[in-house]
Enzyme design. Structure first.
Site, PDB file in Angstrom:
ATOM      1  N   ASP A  44      -6.326   4.881  -5.048  1.00 14.47           N
ATOM      2  CA  ASP A  44      -6.374   3.777  -4.095  1.00 14.47           C
ATOM      3  C   ASP A  44      -5.152   2.921  -4.411  1.00 14.47           C
ATOM      4  O   ASP A  44      -5.113   2.223  -5.430  1.00 14.47           O
ATOM      5  CB  ASP A  44      -7.668   2.959  -4.220  1.00 14.47           C
ATOM      6  CG  ASP A  44      -7.860   2.089  -2.978  1.00 14.47           C
ATOM      7  OD1 ASP A  44      -6.842   1.772  -2.329  1.00 14.47           O
ATOM      8  OD2 ASP A  44      -9.006   1.746  -2.657  1.00 14.47           O
ATOM      9  N   THR A  85      -7.648  -4.942  -0.228  1.00 14.44           N
ATOM     10  CA  THR A  85      -6.455  -5.447   0.472  1.00 14.44           C
ATOM     11  C   THR A  85      -6.657  -6.902   0.911  1.00 14.44           C
ATOM     12  O   THR A  85      -5.709  -7.682   0.910  1.00 14.44           O
ATOM     13  CB  THR A  85      -6.132  -4.577   1.700  1.00 14.44           C
ATOM     14  OG1 THR A  85      -7.306  -4.423   2.476  1.00 14.44           O
ATOM     15  CG2 THR A  85      -5.630  -3.218   1.283  1.00 14.44           C
ATOM     16  N   ILE A 108      -3.885   0.247  -3.120  1.00 15.23           N
ATOM     17  CA  ILE A 108      -4.329  -1.149  -3.273  1.00 15.23           C
ATOM     18  C   ILE A 108      -5.770  -1.211  -2.800  1.00 15.23           C
ATOM     19  O   ILE A 108      -6.061  -1.054  -1.624  1.00 15.23           O
ATOM     20  CB  ILE A 108      -3.500  -2.148  -2.442  1.00 15.23           C
ATOM     21  CG1 ILE A 108      -2.074  -2.192  -2.966  1.00 15.23           C
ATOM     22  CG2 ILE A 108      -4.138  -3.547  -2.520  1.00 15.23           C
ATOM     23  CD1 ILE A 108      -1.324  -3.430  -2.584  1.00 15.23           C
ATOM     24  N   ASP A 109      -6.651  -1.416  -3.757  1.00 11.90           N
ATOM     25  CA  ASP A 109      -8.065  -1.558  -3.422  1.00 11.90           C
ATOM     26  C   ASP A 109      -8.336  -3.061  -3.321  1.00 11.90           C
ATOM     27  O   ASP A 109      -7.919  -3.828  -4.186  1.00 11.90           O
ATOM     28  CB  ASP A 109      -8.900  -0.935  -4.545  1.00 11.90           C
ATOM     29  CG  ASP A 109     -10.383  -0.987  -4.239  1.00 11.90           C
ATOM     30  OD1 ASP A 109     -10.758  -0.893  -3.062  1.00 11.90           O
ATOM     31  OD2 ASP A 109     -11.165  -1.121  -5.198  1.00 11.90           O
ATOM     32  N   ASP A 150     -12.287   4.828  -3.901  1.00 14.38           N
ATOM     33  CA  ASP A 150     -12.864   3.498  -4.124  1.00 14.38           C
ATOM     34  C   ASP A 150     -13.846   3.489  -5.289  1.00 14.38           C
ATOM     35  O   ASP A 150     -14.239   2.402  -5.746  1.00 14.38           O
ATOM     36  CB  ASP A 150     -13.620   3.030  -2.868  1.00 14.38           C
ATOM     37  CG  ASP A 150     -12.689   2.438  -1.820  1.00 14.38           C
ATOM     38  OD1 ASP A 150     -11.667   1.840  -2.218  1.00 14.38           O
ATOM     39  OD2 ASP A 150     -12.980   2.564  -0.623  1.00 14.38           O
ATOM     40  N   ASP A 155       0.823  -1.213   0.000  1.00 12.65           N
ATOM     41  CA  ASP A 155       0.000   0.000   0.000  1.00 12.65           C
ATOM     42  C   ASP A 155       0.861   1.270   0.000  1.00 12.65           C
ATOM     43  O   ASP A 155       0.678   2.161  -0.826  1.00 12.65           O
ATOM     44  CB  ASP A 155      -0.806   0.033   1.320  1.00 12.65           C
ATOM     45  CG  ASP A 155      -2.292  -0.120   1.091  1.00 12.65           C
ATOM     46  OD1 ASP A 155      -2.765   0.256   0.007  1.00 12.65           O
ATOM     47  OD2 ASP A 155      -2.965  -0.604   2.019  1.00 12.65           O
TER      48      ASP A 155
HETATM   49  P1  AMP Z   1     -14.901  -4.394  -1.842  1.00  9.94           P
HETATM   50  O1  AMP Z   1     -13.750  -5.270  -2.139  1.00  9.94           O
HETATM   51  O2  AMP Z   1     -15.799  -4.160  -2.996  1.00  9.94           O
HETATM   52  O3  AMP Z   1     -15.623  -4.783  -0.611  1.00  9.94           O
HETATM   53  O4  AMP Z   1     -14.331  -2.949  -1.610  1.00  9.94           O
HETATM   54  C1  AMP Z   1     -13.201  -2.718  -0.848  1.00  9.94           C
HETATM   55  C2  AMP Z   1     -13.369  -1.359  -0.202  1.00  9.94           C
HETATM   56  O5  AMP Z   1     -14.449  -1.385   0.694  1.00  9.94           O
HETATM   57  C3  AMP Z   1     -12.191  -0.959   0.638  1.00  9.94           C
HETATM   58  O6  AMP Z   1     -11.298  -0.215  -0.123  1.00  9.94           O
HETATM   59  C4  AMP Z   1     -12.804  -0.114   1.753  1.00  9.94           C
HETATM   60  O7  AMP Z   1     -12.491   1.255   1.587  1.00  9.94           O
HETATM   61  C5  AMP Z   1     -14.286  -0.311   1.575  1.00  9.94           C
HETATM   62  N1  AMP Z   1     -15.000  -0.579   2.834  1.00  9.94           N
HETATM   63  C6  AMP Z   1     -14.503  -0.700   4.079  1.00  9.94           C
HETATM   64  N2  AMP Z   1     -15.490  -0.894   4.976  1.00  9.94           N
HETATM   65  C7  AMP Z   1     -16.644  -0.891   4.286  1.00  9.94           C
HETATM   66  C8  AMP Z   1     -18.025  -1.020   4.662  1.00  9.94           C
HETATM   67  N3  AMP Z   1     -18.408  -1.228   5.913  1.00  9.94           N
HETATM   68  N4  AMP Z   1     -18.944  -0.952   3.675  1.00  9.94           N
HETATM   69  C9  AMP Z   1     -18.564  -0.773   2.409  1.00  9.94           C
HETATM   70  N5  AMP Z   1     -17.295  -0.636   2.000  1.00  9.94           N
HETATM   71  C10 AMP Z   1     -16.340  -0.689   2.923  1.00  9.94           C
HETATM   72 MG    MG Z   2     -10.166   0.645  -1.474  1.00 11.18          MG
END
Ligand code: AMP
Ligand code: MG
Length: 331
Positions: A123, A128, A125-126, A274, A47
């Site tokens: 981002d 993680t 690393i999206d 994101d 990251d």
């Molecule tokens: P995903 O892999 O689609 O779930 O997206 C990952 C992103 O979800 C991460 O980069 C976080 O910033 C974000 N994230 C963290 N907590 C939450 C939450 N409670 N609801 C939705 N997204 C979140």
């Molecule tokens: Mg992210």
């Protein structure tokens, strides 16, 4: 305003490809079978290294542009994190031999800006958790001007042709330029990005493919079931980490991407990094992106989408039916 040959577009493609190469290297050297579940150090190093790389390259290419990134160096500068900082510096030095820990922190902190009239958002690393699990993750960079995403580049190292999972393949690169279109290519340097992305033409809700977060805590599982039932969707929702879901949708390999609110965090606000790059990919591939109330995403409210709630992205054809289903279940 921009096109595929604009210097901003070329820069974003170059830097996302380089950052993908860097984090793949870190993953290969640091994610070992001996890693315990709690040990997040590879993703922490990756990251920071990814953001340092983008911060440094942006400083050279567009010194007047600010960067709104997910990370800052505060934690990294603590004495207890010295080893992490040394590891980040070690990996960055393999690309830029003149690096040192202080410079690395400065490059990371280029991403500490607040949104301005024109700024980039990253981002590093999206997804993680996907990165650690060996699943999908993405590096996402977007350029926002006057509150609108103008350019979005998404690097997905474990996605091939915008839909297939493949570890150690060429990966997928999605590029979107507002008003000009969306394209897909590989993460290999120098290879032209020329295939157009187009969403699917599917308008039968029964045949829609739903995309959802892999992590259950990022969504609402019982509401996904209710939504699928209200819409008449047959297939089980596809679980996938990161903005890779946007690329799958833009490539016509899915019809609906939902971010419902977790019952544990019902007031969660999406972060701009994101959603910026991925949402433009879908729009420029002919799809639609809104929040759960049907409102456009508002990128003028700072680091978060404070004026939106959750997310619905679709191939456009199914948007009205999906909105109707959301109202039915009161999501
Ligand atoms: P995903 O892999 O689609 O779930 O997206 C990952 C992103 O979800 C991460 O980069 C976080 O910033 C974000 N994230 C963290 N907590 C939450 C939450 N409670 N609801 C939705 N997204 C979140
Ligand atoms: Mg992210």
């Amino acid at each position: 305003m921009f096109d595929l040959n604009a210097s901003e577009t070329k820069f974003a493609i170059l830097v996302v490809r380089q950052a993908c190469r860097l984090v793949k290297l870190i993953q290969a050297e640091m994610v070992t079978p001996a890693l315990t579940k709690e040990d997040r150090s590879p993703v922490t190093v990756a990251d920071f290294a990814s953001q340092a790389l983008v911060g440094k390259m942006l400083e050279e290419a567009f010194p007047n542009d600010s960067l709104v990134g997910e990370e800052d160096s505060t934690a990294l500068r603590q004495p207890a994190e010295r080893q992490t900082l040394d590891q980040v510096t070690y990996f960055i030095s393999r690309l830029f031999p003149q690096s040192d820990p202080e410079k690395v922190c400065t490059w990371i902190d280029r991403g500490g800006a607040d949104p301005a009239r024109r700024f980039w958002t990253l981002d590093p690393i999206d997804g993680t958790k996907g990165f650690l699990r060996g699943d999908q993750y993405a590096i996402a960079l977007a350029l926002i001007v006057d509150g609108r995403v103008q350019l979005g580049v998404l690097g997905c190292p474990n996605l091939v042709d915008g839909y297939q999972f493949e570890l150690s393949g060429p990966g997928s690169l999605g590029v979107a330029v507002r008003g000009a279109g969306a394209w897909i290519g590989s993460l290999e340097d120098g290879v032209e990005v020329q295939a157009r992305l187009n969403v699917s033409g599917q308008s039968d809700p029964g045949r829609a493919r739903l995309l959802r977060s892999f992590e259950s805590g990022h969504t609402n599982l019982s509401q996904i079931d209710q939504f699928a039932e209200a819409l008449g969707v047959q297939a089980e929702a596809v679980r996938m980490d990161s903005q890779a879901k946007y690329l799958v949708l833009a490539a016509g390999r899915g019809e609906i991407y939902l971010r419902l609110l977790s019952p544990r965090q019902p007031d969660y606000k999406e972060k701009i990094w994101d959603q910026a790059a991925g949402s433009l990919l879908v729009e420029e591939a002919g799809g639609r992106v809104s929040d759960l109330h049907g409102k456009s995403l508002d990128f003028t409210a700072g680091r978060q989408l404070l004026n939106n709630r959750g997310l619905l992205a679709s191939n456009a054809h199914l948007h009205p039916a999906a909105m109707h289903a959301l109202r039915t279940i009161q999501a």
